[in-house]
Design a protein around this motif. Sequence first.
Motif, PDB file in Angstrom:
ATOM      1  N   GLY A 281     -34.819  12.133 -72.869  1.00  0.00           N
ATOM      2  CA  GLY A 281     -35.750  13.230 -72.668  1.00  0.00           C
ATOM      3  C   GLY A 281     -35.105  14.541 -72.309  1.00  0.00           C
ATOM      4  N   LYS A 282     -33.775  14.546 -72.127  1.00  0.00           N
ATOM      5  CA  LYS A 282     -33.061  15.771 -71.749  1.00  0.00           C
ATOM      6  C   LYS A 282     -32.094  16.241 -72.840  1.00  0.00           C
ATOM      7  CE  LYS A 282     -34.936  15.900 -67.666  1.00  0.00           C
ATOM      8  NZ  LYS A 282     -35.883  17.003 -67.290  1.00  0.00           N
ATOM      9  N   VAL A 283     -32.213  15.681 -74.028  1.00  0.00           N
ATOM     10  CA  VAL A 283     -31.349  16.092 -75.132  1.00  0.00           C
ATOM     11  C   VAL A 283     -31.748  17.501 -75.570  1.00  0.00           C
ATOM     12  CG1 VAL A 283     -30.536  15.542 -77.456  1.00  0.00           C
ATOM     13  CG2 VAL A 283     -31.132  13.691 -75.875  1.00  0.00           C
ATOM     14  N   PRO A 284     -30.791  18.441 -75.646  1.00  0.00           N
ATOM     15  CA  PRO A 284     -31.124  19.818 -76.052  1.00  0.00           C
ATOM     16  C   PRO A 284     -31.760  19.862 -77.441  1.00  0.00           C
ATOM     17  CG  PRO A 284     -28.902  19.709 -75.142  1.00  0.00           C
ATOM     18  CD  PRO A 284     -29.365  18.290 -75.304  1.00  0.00           C
TER      19      PRO A 284
ATOM     20  N   SER B  31     -43.821  26.050 -87.631  1.00  0.00           N
ATOM     21  CA  SER B  31     -44.447  25.645 -86.367  1.00  0.00           C
ATOM     22  C   SER B  31     -44.637  24.139 -86.282  1.00  0.00           C
ATOM     23  CB  SER B  31     -45.796  26.365 -86.196  1.00  0.00           C
ATOM     24  OG  SER B  31     -46.692  26.013 -87.241  1.00  0.00           O
ATOM     25  N   GLU B  32     -44.975  23.507 -87.416  1.00  0.00           N
ATOM     26  CA  GLU B  32     -45.170  22.065 -87.416  1.00  0.00           C
ATOM     27  C   GLU B  32     -43.848  21.333 -87.223  1.00  0.00           C
ATOM     28  OE1 GLU B  32     -47.067  18.378 -87.509  1.00  0.00           O
ATOM     29  OE2 GLU B  32     -47.863  20.409 -87.224  1.00  0.00           O
TER      30      GLU B  32
ATOM     31  N   LYS C 118     -41.687  16.825 -79.854  1.00  0.00           N
ATOM     32  CA  LYS C 118     -42.232  15.502 -79.545  1.00  0.00           C
ATOM     33  C   LYS C 118     -41.141  14.442 -79.650  1.00  0.00           C
ATOM     34  CE  LYS C 118     -46.040  12.419 -80.821  1.00  0.00           C
ATOM     35  NZ  LYS C 118     -47.207  12.216 -81.722  1.00  0.00           N
ATOM     36  N   LEU C 119     -40.274  14.599 -80.658  1.00  0.00           N
ATOM     37  CA  LEU C 119     -39.192  13.648 -80.881  1.00  0.00           C
ATOM     38  C   LEU C 119     -38.160  13.705 -79.760  1.00  0.00           C
ATOM     39  CD1 LEU C 119     -38.206  11.602 -83.039  1.00  0.00           C
ATOM     40  CD2 LEU C 119     -36.926  13.459 -84.093  1.00  0.00           C
ATOM     41  N   SER C 120     -37.951  14.905 -79.199  1.00  0.00           N
ATOM     42  CA  SER C 120     -36.927  15.082 -78.160  1.00  0.00           C
ATOM     43  C   SER C 120     -37.236  14.299 -76.890  1.00  0.00           C
ATOM     44  CB  SER C 120     -36.769  16.569 -77.836  1.00  0.00           C
ATOM     45  OG  SER C 120     -37.915  17.070 -77.177  1.00  0.00           O
TER      46      SER C 120
ATOM     47  N   VAL D 206     -31.175  17.918 -81.175  1.00  0.00           N
ATOM     48  CA  VAL D 206     -32.253  17.211 -81.873  1.00  0.00           C
ATOM     49  C   VAL D 206     -32.455  17.805 -83.267  1.00  0.00           C
ATOM     50  CG1 VAL D 206     -34.714  16.623 -81.850  1.00  0.00           C
ATOM     51  CG2 VAL D 206     -33.402  16.609 -79.718  1.00  0.00           C
ATOM     52  N   ALA D 207     -32.453  19.148 -83.346  1.00  0.00           N
ATOM     53  CA  ALA D 207     -32.668  19.815 -84.627  1.00  0.00           C
ATOM     54  C   ALA D 207     -31.523  19.539 -85.602  1.00  0.00           C
ATOM     55  CB  ALA D 207     -32.820  21.313 -84.411  1.00  0.00           C
ATOM     56  N   GLN D 208     -30.284  19.513 -85.045  1.00  0.00           N
ATOM     57  CA  GLN D 208     -29.137  19.259 -85.914  1.00  0.00           C
ATOM     58  C   GLN D 208     -29.190  17.853 -86.499  1.00  0.00           C
ATOM     59  OE1 GLN D 208     -25.349  19.465 -83.917  1.00  0.00           O
ATOM     60  NE2 GLN D 208     -24.230  19.821 -85.807  1.00  0.00           N
ATOM     61  N   ARG D 209     -29.647  16.894 -85.673  1.00  0.00           N
ATOM     62  CA  ARG D 209     -29.650  15.495 -86.105  1.00  0.00           C
ATOM     63  C   ARG D 209     -30.864  15.148 -86.961  1.00  0.00           C
ATOM     64  NH1 ARG D 209     -28.588  10.890 -81.653  1.00  0.00           N
ATOM     65  NH2 ARG D 209     -26.651  12.099 -81.538  1.00  0.00           N
TER      66      ARG D 209
END
Length: 438
Positions: A47-50, A26-27, A34-36, A54-57
Amino acid sequence: MAVTVETLEKLERRIVLTIAASDITSEVESRLKKLSRTVKADGFRPGKVPMSVVAQRYGYSVQYEVMNDKVGQAFSSAANEAQLRVAGVPKITQKEEAPEGQLAFDATFEVYPEVKLGDLSTAEVERVTSEVTDAAIDRTVEILRKQRRTFAQRPAAEGAAEGDRVTIDFEGKIDGEPFSGGKAEAFQFLIGEGQMLEQFDKAVRGMKVGESKTFPLQFPADYHGKDVAGKEADFMVTMKKVEAQHLPEVDEAFVKSLGIADGTIEAMRADVKKNLEREVKFRVLARNKGAAMDALIKVAELDVPKALVDTEVERMGEAAREDMKQRGVKDADKMPLTPDMLQLFRPQAERRVRLGLVVAELVRANNLQAKPEQLQAHIEELSQSYERPAEVMRWYLSDRQRMAEVEAVVIENNVTQFVLEKAKVSDKALPFDELMTA
């Protein structure tokens, strides 16, 4: 839940930390969201990056940060619950087996030791004293004269003598071969002031401008230049210039040049004595402080945390590297600190850590903390050796770090006085010269 603390050996302990996997997940998700909002990626508006991009990078680095934060919080909570005084940084490793839905970690660390101070009345301490004599004042005045001396060229018919400043060309050879550092042109030094080896110094005495001379020189076995230490060299020297020194007379003009307004010799000697007494006081205190600390360590019993010693070794290594940098050693800041090099600092590092723990316990047990009036008095004393004492006092009082350094000195003085009051003390009068050269 109560924390189980396992004792491994002496000061080493181990506890098991457990963290809910869901808390980590969850964290991580929260931080990625927040990073996205601010992350940028080609083909997407800010602000519109999927989230998948974001998770992959950033997923791995965020996961690592969250894991460190959660483990650190868990360790801090467990240590506080178990009322442990942790020394150094814990070593944390993840366990392969853990309850379902949990992550488990072993935290191995050291704790601060119990310090047994022992009986100071059994300790023997030599306390030194010293006085400023008229002879010491006379020598200091001579030093002040030398600092203001002038030089004038000697007549051509006169040879170089004690105290002269000479300029020479020289070249040295060992077994007929030149060696590194054995040659110089227009080299200048003062005869009789220990700037050169004694054989070299004596060889140039009596030489006149234009004269050349060849002489043998035996390098000492402990000479700092290892390539020539213990070897004999042949030097050829050519005298280029001989200048005789002139020392100023001790008169009103000389006294006023020292900043003493009334220009009297009596006032100058009184001022010199005052400065020497201040220096003697600090040196005597340092000497007696060292003796008191040695006695304190001898009667104390404790185990020393390896983690604190390792940290001190690293700190001393960095300080040595910085010192070399200040001395102009090329690329000193890039010089690797090998294990063998660091090992040289370990005995001193262990003593420092041991002494720090013992002093801290003695201060706590006997209320030897620095009092405000002691800090004020110490700063006033330090400032008296400067032209503008008030400015120096403000300089100390305006900075928290400088005040912390003053506080540490005052506490050490308190500890020294406490030890001297309790121990078996033998007094020794130390000659001024011996104190100043120690």
